[in-house]
Design a protein around this motif. Structure first.
Motif, PDB file in Angstrom:
ATOM      1  N   MET A 101      62.610 111.421   1.306  1.00  0.00           N
ATOM      2  CA  MET A 101      62.205 111.897   2.616  1.00  0.00           C
ATOM      3  C   MET A 101      60.675 111.954   2.664  1.00  0.00           C
ATOM      4  SD  MET A 101      63.948 114.775   5.009  1.00  0.00           S
ATOM      5  CE  MET A 101      64.211 116.042   3.849  1.00  0.00           C
ATOM      6  N   HIS A 102      60.113 111.556   3.801  1.00  0.00           N
ATOM      7  CA  HIS A 102      58.663 111.518   3.977  1.00  0.00           C
ATOM      8  C   HIS A 102      58.234 112.611   4.960  1.00  0.00           C
ATOM      9  CE1 HIS A 102      58.063 107.524   2.079  1.00  0.00           C
ATOM     10  NE2 HIS A 102      59.310 107.336   2.475  1.00  0.00           N
ATOM     11  N   ARG A 103      57.042 113.074   4.809  1.00  0.00           N
ATOM     12  CA  ARG A 103      56.454 113.994   5.792  1.00  0.00           C
ATOM     13  C   ARG A 103      55.777 113.128   6.846  1.00  0.00           C
ATOM     14  NH1 ARG A 103      54.993 117.499   0.965  1.00  0.00           N
ATOM     15  NH2 ARG A 103      56.406 119.261   1.222  1.00  0.00           N
ATOM     16  N   PHE A 104      56.432 112.969   7.979  1.00  0.00           N
ATOM     17  CA  PHE A 104      55.964 112.013   8.975  1.00  0.00           C
ATOM     18  C   PHE A 104      54.567 112.320   9.484  1.00  0.00           C
ATOM     19  CE2 PHE A 104      58.030 115.144  11.688  1.00  0.00           C
ATOM     20  CZ  PHE A 104      57.203 115.205  12.808  1.00  0.00           C
ATOM     21  N   LYS A 105      54.190 113.593   9.562  1.00  0.00           N
ATOM     22  CA  LYS A 105      52.871 113.955  10.076  1.00  0.00           C
ATOM     23  C   LYS A 105      51.738 113.511   9.152  1.00  0.00           C
ATOM     24  CE  LYS A 105      54.496 117.969  12.636  1.00  0.00           C
ATOM     25  NZ  LYS A 105      54.470 119.429  12.703  1.00  0.00           N
ATOM     26  N   GLU A 106      52.082 113.158   7.932  1.00  0.00           N
ATOM     27  CA  GLU A 106      51.078 112.686   6.975  1.00  0.00           C
ATOM     28  C   GLU A 106      50.969 111.158   6.967  1.00  0.00           C
ATOM     29  OE1 GLU A 106      52.086 114.395   3.195  1.00  0.00           O
ATOM     30  OE2 GLU A 106      51.907 116.445   3.972  1.00  0.00           O
ATOM     31  N   LEU A 107      51.871 110.485   7.648  1.00  0.00           N
ATOM     32  CA  LEU A 107      51.874 109.024   7.661  1.00  0.00           C
ATOM     33  C   LEU A 107      50.847 108.490   8.659  1.00  0.00           C
ATOM     34  CD1 LEU A 107      55.731 108.389   7.653  1.00  0.00           C
ATOM     35  CD2 LEU A 107      54.144 108.112   5.722  1.00  0.00           C
ATOM     36  N   GLU A 108      49.979 107.605   8.193  1.00  0.00           N
ATOM     37  CA  GLU A 108      48.956 107.019   9.072  1.00  0.00           C
ATOM     38  C   GLU A 108      49.590 106.244  10.231  1.00  0.00           C
ATOM     39  OE1 GLU A 108      45.640 107.528   9.237  1.00  0.00           O
ATOM     40  OE2 GLU A 108      46.051 109.021   7.689  1.00  0.00           O
ATOM     41  N   ILE A 109      50.715 105.590   9.975  1.00  0.00           N
ATOM     42  CA  ILE A 109      51.365 104.833  11.057  1.00  0.00           C
ATOM     43  C   ILE A 109      51.849 105.767  12.167  1.00  0.00           C
ATOM     44  CG2 ILE A 109      52.020 102.791   9.757  1.00  0.00           C
ATOM     45  CD1 ILE A 109      54.813 103.991   9.375  1.00  0.00           C
ATOM     46  N   TRP A 110      52.294 106.954  11.792  1.00  0.00           N
ATOM     47  CA  TRP A 110      52.725 107.925  12.813  1.00  0.00           C
ATOM     48  C   TRP A 110      51.512 108.462  13.563  1.00  0.00           C
ATOM     49  CZ3 TRP A 110      51.724 113.152  13.556  1.00  0.00           C
ATOM     50  CH2 TRP A 110      52.470 113.735  14.585  1.00  0.00           C
ATOM     51  N   LYS A 111      50.458 108.833  12.842  1.00  0.00           N
ATOM     52  CA  LYS A 111      49.251 109.375  13.474  1.00  0.00           C
ATOM     53  C   LYS A 111      48.659 108.379  14.467  1.00  0.00           C
ATOM     54  CE  LYS A 111      47.824 112.078   9.430  1.00  0.00           C
ATOM     55  NZ  LYS A 111      46.794 112.165   8.369  1.00  0.00           N
ATOM     56  N   ARG A 112      48.517 107.148  14.021  1.00  0.00           N
ATOM     57  CA  ARG A 112      47.896 106.131  14.878  1.00  0.00           C
ATOM     58  C   ARG A 112      48.770 105.814  16.093  1.00  0.00           C
ATOM     59  NH1 ARG A 112      44.590 100.967  12.595  1.00  0.00           N
ATOM     60  NH2 ARG A 112      43.856 100.201  14.607  1.00  0.00           N
ATOM     61  N   SER A 113      50.071 105.720  15.889  1.00  0.00           N
ATOM     62  CA  SER A 113      50.949 105.402  17.022  1.00  0.00           C
ATOM     63  C   SER A 113      51.051 106.568  17.994  1.00  0.00           C
ATOM     64  CB  SER A 113      52.325 104.945  16.540  1.00  0.00           C
ATOM     65  OG  SER A 113      52.981 105.945  15.805  1.00  0.00           O
ATOM     66  N   LYS A 114      50.895 107.790  17.519  1.00  0.00           N
ATOM     67  CA  LYS A 114      50.898 108.953  18.414  1.00  0.00           C
ATOM     68  C   LYS A 114      49.644 108.951  19.290  1.00  0.00           C
ATOM     69  CE  LYS A 114      49.834 113.155  17.014  1.00  0.00           C
ATOM     70  NZ  LYS A 114      48.836 113.680  17.923  1.00  0.00           N
ATOM     71  N   ILE A 115      48.512 108.677  18.701  1.00  0.00           N
ATOM     72  CA  ILE A 115      47.260 108.583  19.473  1.00  0.00           C
ATOM     73  C   ILE A 115      47.363 107.438  20.476  1.00  0.00           C
ATOM     74  CG2 ILE A 115      44.801 107.999  19.306  1.00  0.00           C
ATOM     75  CD1 ILE A 115      44.870 109.517  16.557  1.00  0.00           C
ATOM     76  N   PHE A 116      47.904 106.313  20.023  1.00  0.00           N
ATOM     77  CA  PHE A 116      48.075 105.154  20.904  1.00  0.00           C
ATOM     78  C   PHE A 116      48.961 105.494  22.093  1.00  0.00           C
ATOM     79  CE2 PHE A 116      50.418 101.159  21.886  1.00  0.00           C
ATOM     80  CZ  PHE A 116      49.343 100.431  22.378  1.00  0.00           C
ATOM     81  N   CYS A 117      49.970 106.290  21.870  1.00  0.00           N
ATOM     82  CA  CYS A 117      50.863 106.719  22.941  1.00  0.00           C
ATOM     83  C   CYS A 117      50.078 107.462  24.024  1.00  0.00           C
ATOM     84  CB  CYS A 117      51.971 107.595  22.368  1.00  0.00           C
ATOM     85  SG  CYS A 117      53.208 108.088  23.572  1.00  0.00           S
ATOM     86  N   SER A 118      49.171 108.320  23.612  1.00  0.00           N
ATOM     87  CA  SER A 118      48.334 109.051  24.582  1.00  0.00           C
ATOM     88  C   SER A 118      47.454 108.096  25.372  1.00  0.00           C
ATOM     89  CB  SER A 118      47.465 110.081  23.855  1.00  0.00           C
ATOM     90  OG  SER A 118      48.271 111.034  23.214  1.00  0.00           O
ATOM     91  N   VAL A 119      46.935 107.084  24.711  1.00  0.00           N
ATOM     92  CA  VAL A 119      46.116 106.068  25.395  1.00  0.00           C
ATOM     93  C   VAL A 119      46.950 105.366  26.460  1.00  0.00           C
ATOM     94  CG1 VAL A 119      44.946 103.834  25.080  1.00  0.00           C
ATOM     95  CG2 VAL A 119      44.542 105.702  23.457  1.00  0.00           C
ATOM     96  N   ILE A 120      48.174 105.024  26.115  1.00  0.00           N
ATOM     97  CA  ILE A 120      49.062 104.336  27.055  1.00  0.00           C
ATOM     98  C   ILE A 120      49.336 105.214  28.279  1.00  0.00           C
ATOM     99  CG2 ILE A 120      51.431 103.491  27.373  1.00  0.00           C
ATOM    100  CD1 ILE A 120      49.504 101.534  25.926  1.00  0.00           C
ATOM    101  N   TYR A 121      49.583 106.487  28.056  1.00  0.00           N
ATOM    102  CA  TYR A 121      49.809 107.401  29.178  1.00  0.00           C
ATOM    103  C   TYR A 121      48.590 107.434  30.096  1.00  0.00           C
ATOM    104  CZ  TYR A 121      54.397 109.410  28.449  1.00  0.00           C
ATOM    105  OH  TYR A 121      55.757 109.596  28.385  1.00  0.00           O
ATOM    106  N   THR A 122      47.403 107.482  29.514  1.00  0.00           N
ATOM    107  CA  THR A 122      46.176 107.502  30.314  1.00  0.00           C
ATOM    108  C   THR A 122      46.019 106.211  31.103  1.00  0.00           C
ATOM    109  OG1 THR A 122      45.111 108.965  28.722  1.00  0.00           O
ATOM    110  CG2 THR A 122      43.663 107.722  30.193  1.00  0.00           C
ATOM    111  N   GLU A 123      46.222 105.081  30.446  1.00  0.00           N
ATOM    112  CA  GLU A 123      46.046 103.785  31.112  1.00  0.00           C
ATOM    113  C   GLU A 123      47.066 103.552  32.218  1.00  0.00           C
ATOM    114  OE1 GLU A 123      43.451 101.889  30.899  1.00  0.00           O
ATOM    115  OE2 GLU A 123      42.628 103.142  29.307  1.00  0.00           O
TER     116      GLU A 123
END
Length: 118
Positions: free
Chosen positions: A1-23
């Motif tokens: 089991m992984h700690r998802f909040k520590e995964l760079e792919i999760w962090k980056r895709s979460k930030i990207f999601c916010s960008v998409i909402y703004t755009e």
């Protein structure tokens, strides 16, 4: 089991999601339940599937959720290109979004290939 909040792919895709909402805030209101909704759902699906997969006890299951996240990324790529065709996004915004999406796809693909699924 992984700690998802520590995964760079999760962090980056979460930030990207916010960008998409703004755009997509600038899309026509007539698209609120159409393309805007579809793009946002695809964007949310990427970090959500990474998080859900990380909670699984087997690497094989996690790999499957990463595969779903990749599918959402490719779905979003199509939707972004359609939004550009419809002039909802300028070419430079489309290029930025697709570049960031491509980086996320590469990260997910690399991470997925490193999982031991035997």
């Amino acid at each position: 089991m992984h700690r998802f909040k520590e995964l760079e792919i999760w962090k980056r895709s979460k930030i990207f999601c916010s960008v998409i909402y703004t755009e997509t805030n600038n899309f026509p209101s007539s698209e609120q339940f159409g393309l805007t909704n579809q793009i946002r759902r695809s964007a949310v699906s990427i970090p959500s599937n990474i998080a859900e997969g990380a909670s699984r006890t087997s690497q094989k299951e996690f790999s499957r959720f990463l595969e779903i996240a990749l599918g959402s990324a490719y779905e979003m790529e199509t939707q972004i290109l359609i939004a550009e065709d419809l002039k909802f996004l300028p070419q430079e915004k489309t290029a930025y979004i697709l570049d960031e999406l491509n980086q996320i796809v590469k990260m997910i693909s690399k991470f997925r290939s490193q999982l031991k699924t035997n």
